[in-house]
Design a protein around this motif. Structure first.
Motif, PDB file in Angstrom:
ATOM      1  N   ILE A  98      -1.295  -8.098  -9.007  1.00 18.59           N
ATOM      2  CA  ILE A  98       0.132  -8.450  -8.387  1.00 18.59           C
ATOM      3  C   ILE A  98       0.647  -7.157  -8.464  1.00 18.59           C
ATOM      4  CG2 ILE A  98       2.062  -9.516  -8.881  1.00 18.59           C
ATOM      5  CD1 ILE A  98       0.411 -11.871  -9.907  1.00 18.59           C
ATOM      6  N   LEU A  99       0.750  -6.298  -9.787  1.00 23.23           N
ATOM      7  CA  LEU A  99       1.663  -5.332  -9.852  1.00 23.23           C
ATOM      8  C   LEU A  99       1.155  -4.081  -8.751  1.00 23.23           C
ATOM      9  CD1 LEU A  99       3.882  -3.528 -11.340  1.00 23.23           C
ATOM     10  CD2 LEU A  99       1.969  -2.812 -12.727  1.00 23.23           C
ATOM     11  N   CYS A 100       0.063  -3.904  -8.501  1.00 27.05           N
ATOM     12  CA  CYS A 100      -0.486  -3.065  -7.444  1.00 27.05           C
ATOM     13  C   CYS A 100      -0.087  -3.355  -5.968  1.00 27.05           C
ATOM     14  CB  CYS A 100      -2.003  -2.715  -7.318  1.00 27.05           C
ATOM     15  SG  CYS A 100      -2.652  -1.987  -8.988  1.00 27.05           S
ATOM     16  N   GLY A 101      -0.015  -4.704  -5.770  1.00 25.47           N
ATOM     17  CA  GLY A 101       0.179  -5.217  -4.460  1.00 25.47           C
ATOM     18  C   GLY A 101       1.726  -5.241  -4.167  1.00 25.47           C
ATOM     19  N   VAL A 102       2.527  -5.415  -5.274  1.00 28.29           N
ATOM     20  CA  VAL A 102       4.019  -5.034  -5.221  1.00 28.29           C
ATOM     21  C   VAL A 102       4.420  -3.399  -5.009  1.00 28.29           C
ATOM     22  CG1 VAL A 102       6.220  -5.157  -6.573  1.00 28.29           C
ATOM     23  CG2 VAL A 102       4.828  -7.100  -6.529  1.00 28.29           C
ATOM     24  N   VAL A 103       3.722  -2.698  -5.774  1.00 30.37           N
ATOM     25  CA  VAL A 103       3.961  -1.231  -5.445  1.00 30.37           C
ATOM     26  C   VAL A 103       3.591  -0.854  -4.314  1.00 30.37           C
ATOM     27  CG1 VAL A 103       3.182   1.008  -6.274  1.00 30.37           C
ATOM     28  CG2 VAL A 103       3.916  -0.692  -7.980  1.00 30.37           C
ATOM     29  N   VAL A 130       8.935  -5.219   6.396  1.00 29.59           N
ATOM     30  CA  VAL A 130       7.612  -4.516   5.822  1.00 29.59           C
ATOM     31  C   VAL A 130       7.231  -5.171   4.676  1.00 29.59           C
ATOM     32  CG1 VAL A 130       6.235  -2.576   5.823  1.00 29.59           C
ATOM     33  CG2 VAL A 130       7.752  -2.938   7.786  1.00 29.59           C
ATOM     34  N   PHE A 131       8.290  -5.071   3.574  1.00 26.75           N
ATOM     35  CA  PHE A 131       8.128  -5.410   2.205  1.00 26.75           C
ATOM     36  C   PHE A 131       7.436  -6.772   1.907  1.00 26.75           C
ATOM     37  CE2 PHE A 131       9.570  -7.350  -1.700  1.00 26.75           C
ATOM     38  CZ  PHE A 131       8.902  -6.405  -2.630  1.00 26.75           C
ATOM     39  N   PHE A 132       8.250  -7.663   2.427  1.00 21.23           N
ATOM     40  CA  PHE A 132       7.800  -9.281   2.418  1.00 21.23           C
ATOM     41  C   PHE A 132       6.458  -9.278   3.197  1.00 21.23           C
ATOM     42  CE2 PHE A 132      12.251  -9.822   1.539  1.00 21.23           C
ATOM     43  CZ  PHE A 132      12.198 -10.293   0.252  1.00 21.23           C
ATOM     44  N   ILE A 133       6.154  -9.043   4.360  1.00 20.04           N
ATOM     45  CA  ILE A 133       4.805  -8.988   5.232  1.00 20.04           C
ATOM     46  C   ILE A 133       3.847  -8.431   3.980  1.00 20.04           C
ATOM     47  CG2 ILE A 133       3.701  -8.597   6.920  1.00 20.04           C
ATOM     48  CD1 ILE A 133       5.688 -10.801   7.331  1.00 20.04           C
ATOM     49  N   SER A 134       4.090  -7.229   3.680  1.00 26.18           N
ATOM     50  CA  SER A 134       3.169  -6.530   2.843  1.00 26.18           C
ATOM     51  C   SER A 134       2.912  -7.193   1.401  1.00 26.18           C
ATOM     52  CB  SER A 134       3.667  -5.041   2.525  1.00 26.18           C
ATOM     53  OG  SER A 134       3.470  -4.394   3.730  1.00 26.18           O
ATOM     54  N   LEU A 135       4.004  -7.689   1.040  1.00 27.81           N
ATOM     55  CA  LEU A 135       3.850  -8.630  -0.218  1.00 27.81           C
ATOM     56  C   LEU A 135       2.858  -9.805  -0.061  1.00 27.81           C
ATOM     57  CD1 LEU A 135       4.948  -8.054  -3.013  1.00 27.81           C
ATOM     58  CD2 LEU A 135       6.854  -9.679  -2.390  1.00 27.81           C
ATOM     59  N   TYR A 138      -0.904  -8.186   0.482  1.00 27.64           N
ATOM     60  CA  TYR A 138      -1.305  -7.357  -0.680  1.00 27.64           C
ATOM     61  C   TYR A 138      -1.402  -8.001  -2.128  1.00 27.64           C
ATOM     62  CZ  TYR A 138      -2.045  -3.536   2.551  1.00 27.64           C
ATOM     63  OH  TYR A 138      -2.245  -2.578   3.601  1.00 27.64           O
ATOM     64  N   VAL A 139      -0.640  -8.664  -2.363  1.00 32.05           N
ATOM     65  CA  VAL A 139      -0.412  -9.414  -3.733  1.00 32.05           C
ATOM     66  C   VAL A 139      -1.698 -10.362  -3.808  1.00 32.05           C
ATOM     67  CG1 VAL A 139       0.657 -10.937  -5.335  1.00 32.05           C
ATOM     68  CG2 VAL A 139       1.814  -8.770  -4.273  1.00 32.05           C
ATOM     69  N   PRO A 140      -1.983 -11.402  -3.097  1.00 29.62           N
ATOM     70  CA  PRO A 140      -3.133 -12.116  -3.036  1.00 29.62           C
ATOM     71  C   PRO A 140      -4.419 -11.640  -2.954  1.00 29.62           C
ATOM     72  CG  PRO A 140      -1.659 -13.081  -1.417  1.00 29.62           C
ATOM     73  CD  PRO A 140      -1.163 -11.827  -2.000  1.00 29.62           C
ATOM     74  N   VAL A 144      -6.945 -11.341  -6.305  1.00 30.19           N
ATOM     75  CA  VAL A 144      -8.414 -12.159  -6.080  1.00 30.19           C
ATOM     76  C   VAL A 144      -9.464 -11.002  -6.302  1.00 30.19           C
ATOM     77  CG1 VAL A 144      -9.754 -13.491  -4.574  1.00 30.19           C
ATOM     78  CG2 VAL A 144      -7.430 -14.011  -4.986  1.00 30.19           C
ATOM     79  N   VAL A 145      -9.420 -10.090  -5.352  1.00 33.81           N
ATOM     80  CA  VAL A 145     -10.222  -8.971  -5.711  1.00 33.81           C
ATOM     81  C   VAL A 145     -10.539  -8.671  -6.945  1.00 33.81           C
ATOM     82  CG1 VAL A 145     -11.080  -6.540  -5.067  1.00 33.81           C
ATOM     83  CG2 VAL A 145     -10.127  -8.308  -3.122  1.00 33.81           C
ATOM     84  N   LEU A 146      -9.356  -8.092  -7.632  1.00 38.81           N
ATOM     85  CA  LEU A 146      -9.427  -7.558  -8.972  1.00 38.81           C
ATOM     86  C   LEU A 146     -10.283  -8.592  -9.961  1.00 38.81           C
ATOM     87  CD1 LEU A 146      -6.336  -5.368  -9.468  1.00 38.81           C
ATOM     88  CD2 LEU A 146      -8.951  -4.390  -9.151  1.00 38.81           C
ATOM     89  N   TYR A 147      -9.737  -9.746  -9.943  1.00 36.50           N
ATOM     90  CA  TYR A 147     -10.014 -10.818 -10.784  1.00 36.50           C
ATOM     91  C   TYR A 147     -11.623 -11.120 -10.588  1.00 36.50           C
ATOM     92  CZ  TYR A 147     -10.416 -15.448 -13.143  1.00 36.50           C
ATOM     93  OH  TYR A 147     -10.893 -16.392 -13.947  1.00 36.50           O
TER      94      TYR A 147
END
Length: 172
Positions: A98-103, A130-135, A138-140, A144-147
């Motif tokens: 989540i943190l990486c997605g937000v960054v 762009v921030f909200f669309i990227s959020l 990328y966040v989910p 999911v990929v890292l988990y």
């Protein structure tokens, strides 16, 4: 005849060596990270200037992960961490995603606002859009990929660890 060829290993010496190797790893990682930041400031945002540092940092992390997984240590390491820590390792992995997605979303939003906007109101509009669309993207995805990759690595490590235990039991 293996009786005379056995090496006697002092655990105290080996543990000290492992601590030194760990410190060397941290020192090399910090130096690479500082070099990465310095080259980015000096040469700009191009990846071609910092490719060596990125390869070193990524290769060290990937090697440690695979080495821990295929030696059966990763699952034990996670169990020890979960027993001693307030938060489970899987929770921290999801949080990291989540943190990486937000960054990434912040970086993309700022990039769009700075490079493509003509005035301040348009910059704010571009940033938030762009921030909200990227959020949303990328966040989910990263969580999911890292988990799932971490869980599969732990599962593989447990399988290897169980196989090693079975082999040891068969010898006795």
């Amino acid at each position: 005849m293996g009786l005379f060829k056995r090496k006697v290993i002092d655990e105290r010496v080996q543990n000290t060596q492992n601590k030194i190797y760990r410190e060397i790893y941290y020192i090399v990682s910090v130096i690479c990270f500082i070099s990465l930041i310095a080259k980015t400031v000096i040469y700009g945002r191009g990846v071609e200037h910092v490719a060596t540092e990125l390869v070193i940092l990524a290769a060290c992390g990937i090697y440690y992960s695979f080495r821990g997984m295929y030696s059966g240590v990763l699952s034990e390491e996670v169990e020890i961490h979960d027993a001693n820590s307030k938060y489970r390792f899987s929770t921290k992995t999801i949080f990291l995603g989540i943190l990486c997605g937000v960054v990434i979303a912040l970086a993309m939003g700022l990039n769009s606002a700075i490079n493509y906007a003509d005035n301040n109101t348009q910059a704010l509009e571009y940033f938030f859009m762009v921030f909200f669309i990227s959020l949303i993207i990328y966040v989910p995805f990263l969580a999911v990929v890292l988990y799932t990759s971490h869980q599969s690595a732990i599962k593989k490590s447990k399988q290897i660890n169980d196989k090693m235990l079975e082999d040891d039991e068969d010898k006795w």
